[in-house]
Write an enzyme that holds these catalytic residues in place. Structure first.
Site, PDB file in Angstrom:
ATOM      1  N   HIS A  43      24.076  -9.647  27.215  1.00 10.18           N
ATOM      2  CA  HIS A  43      23.518  -8.527  26.095  1.00 10.18           C
ATOM      3  C   HIS A  43      23.064  -7.343  26.892  1.00 10.18           C
ATOM      4  CE1 HIS A  43      22.385 -12.270  23.196  1.00 10.18           C
ATOM      5  NE2 HIS A  43      23.585 -11.564  23.114  1.00 10.18           N
TER       6      HIS A  43
ATOM      7  N   GLU B 187      19.555  -6.159  27.856  1.00  7.39           N
ATOM      8  CA  GLU B 187      18.807  -7.265  28.619  1.00  7.39           C
ATOM      9  C   GLU B 187      19.173  -6.828  29.998  1.00  7.39           C
ATOM     10  OE1 GLU B 187      19.550 -10.801  26.932  1.00  7.39           O
ATOM     11  OE2 GLU B 187      18.792 -10.511  24.867  1.00  7.39           O
TER      12      GLU B 187
ATOM     13  N   HIS C  56      18.653 -14.188  30.133  1.00  9.80           N
ATOM     14  CA  HIS C  56      18.456 -13.430  29.236  1.00  9.80           C
ATOM     15  C   HIS C  56      17.200 -12.790  29.159  1.00  9.80           C
ATOM     16  CE1 HIS C  56      22.328 -13.959  26.441  1.00  9.80           C
ATOM     17  NE2 HIS C  56      22.455 -15.024  27.243  1.00  9.80           N
TER      18      HIS C  56
ATOM     19  N   GLU D 292      15.254 -17.374  29.059  1.00  9.31           N
ATOM     20  CA  GLU D 292      14.639 -15.960  28.572  1.00  9.31           C
ATOM     21  C   GLU D 292      13.428 -15.544  29.479  1.00  9.31           C
ATOM     22  OE1 GLU D 292      16.118 -14.662  26.053  1.00  9.31           O
ATOM     23  OE2 GLU D 292      17.190 -16.031  24.893  1.00  9.31           O
TER      24      GLU D 292
END
Length: 395
Positions: free
Chosen positions: A162, A165, A306, A365
């Site tokens: 992404h 990110e 991420h 994450e």
């Protein structure tokens, strides 16, 4: 650092001379037969650079080697055309210097150019790593893979699926640099010796899956697609919320793991800054490259970095192997991140990896807050995920 072979030299001698593991010397010089070095042949010494020094009054090779904790022979090796008995003030010589500090500066706006420069620096200093281009982005940027290790445990780590990110790329490159420093300096990380890990693993790192998107968020739109991306962004020139690739396709919604379900329930039905899964699975060159890499290499485990949430996901439809639970427990222990087995999301790289290979896959994450995360979190994130990085290698 490069040296030229003299009569009687061997890689074993260089290993002792520079205190570098012999296997790293061999892996840094794979086109050379270590049992038949030729005089004048060029050999790469990992973990060292050659710095120019100007002779000062009173200097001798012996004094210089003593003050720098070097062998005199190391100076003789790098200065074969210099007569050590006829040094003159101002004469240039080369002095080997061990690299003990990181080359990667991940704590910055880490765009494609920063990544490419850092990869080149790492390859020059640590020639035992391999650099491969596994594909190209929509705009033709190479999607780069760094590969290292001599073992059979095949692990993939990737970052920046992404665009906003991008901090994950700087983190992953910094983790790699930390590991390389440990190898060449025989310096444990958190009490863990890394050379046994190097001998056990075949590590693949793709630090920036979405280079076009990352550059869009950090640099703004390139001229050739400015009109297109501004239109996709609903007329706005603020791209801080952009997750997709340059065509407005969310690369982590591109994989054939209940893609149809995700396609149906996503609000976005056309190219968008985020969440649009495309017209079909695997339409984008970046997602195709990652799928092809996994199919070719048959990784034993995969970690996708991420942001954000300080948690990680490790299950998919009950298809994850029992080993995943054990690894997840260790990840949670060493990082403090929350372990989440299932999440109501499909079509991600982790989902497809578990589904097609039935091997451990993880979406990590990093950090907390609103993407793109501020660089003020970088150091804390690095310390949290360092344990996960190491555990992924040794478990």
């Amino acid at each position: 650092m490069k040296v030229q072979v003299r009569s009687g030299d061997s890689l074993w001698h260089y290993s002792r001379l520079f205190m570098i593991p012999l296997n790293l010397l061999i892996d840094s010089n794979q086109t050379i037969d270590p049992s038949a070095l030729q005089i004048g042949q060029e050999v790469q010494i990992p973990g060292f650079v050659a710095l120019e020094y100007r002779i000062q009054k009173g200097d001798t090779f012996w004094k210089l080697s003593e003050s720098r904790h070097l062998s005199v022979d190391a100076l003789l090796l790098l200065n074969q055309k210099v007569n050590p008995n006829q040094l003159a003030v101002g004469d240039p010589i080369l002095i080997p210097q061990r690299v003990i500090s990181p080359l990667v500066n991940g704590k910055r706006q880490y765009n494609f150019e920063a990544l490419t420069n850092d990869i080149a620096k790492l390859k020059s200093t640590y020639p035992f790593i391999q650099i491969n281009n596994i594909g190209k982005s929509v705009l033709g940027k190479p999607i780069q893979e760094i590969r290292l290790g001599k073992g059979t445990k095949k692990i993939n780590m990737n970052a920046s699926f992404h665009a906003n990110e991008w901090i994950t790329s700087g983190i992953l490159m910094s983790l790699l640099n930390h590991f390389l420093l440990s190898l060449t300096n025989a310096r444990p990380i958190r009490g863990l010796s890394t050379m046994p890990l190097y001998n056990e693993i075949d590590l693949s790192i793709v630090p920036m899956v979405n280079p076009d998107g990352v550059n869009l968020v950090i640099n703004g739109p390139p001229a050739e697609v400015r009109e297109q991306v501004v239109r996709i962004n609903q007329g706005s020139t603020d791209f801080t919320g952009w997750k997709a690739n340059i065509r407005g396709v969310d690369l982590n919604n591109q994989f054939p793991a209940k893609w149809e379900v995700e396609k149906e329930r996503k609000e976005e039905k056309a190219p968008a800054p985020r969440d649009y899964p495309g017209d079909a699975p695997l339409t984008e060159p970046e997602s195709i490259a990652m799928a092809n890499l996994a199919r070719t290499r048959q990784f034993d485990r995969m970690l996708a970095f991420h942001t954000q949430g300080e948690e990680f996901y490790w299950g998919y439809e009950g298809l994850e192997p029992p080993e995943s639970s054990r690894i997840a427990a260790e990840f949670a222990r060493v990082s403090g991140y929350e372990s989440v087995q299932y999440i109501d999301s499909f079509a991600g790289y982790k989902d497809w990896f578990i589904q097609d290979f039935r091997r451990p896959g993880f979406t990590i994450e990093l950090g907390s807050g609103i993407n793109p995360l501020p660089l003020s979190q970088f150091d804390e994130i690095f310390e949290e995920v360092l344990g996960i990085y190491l555990a992924a290698l040794y478990m």
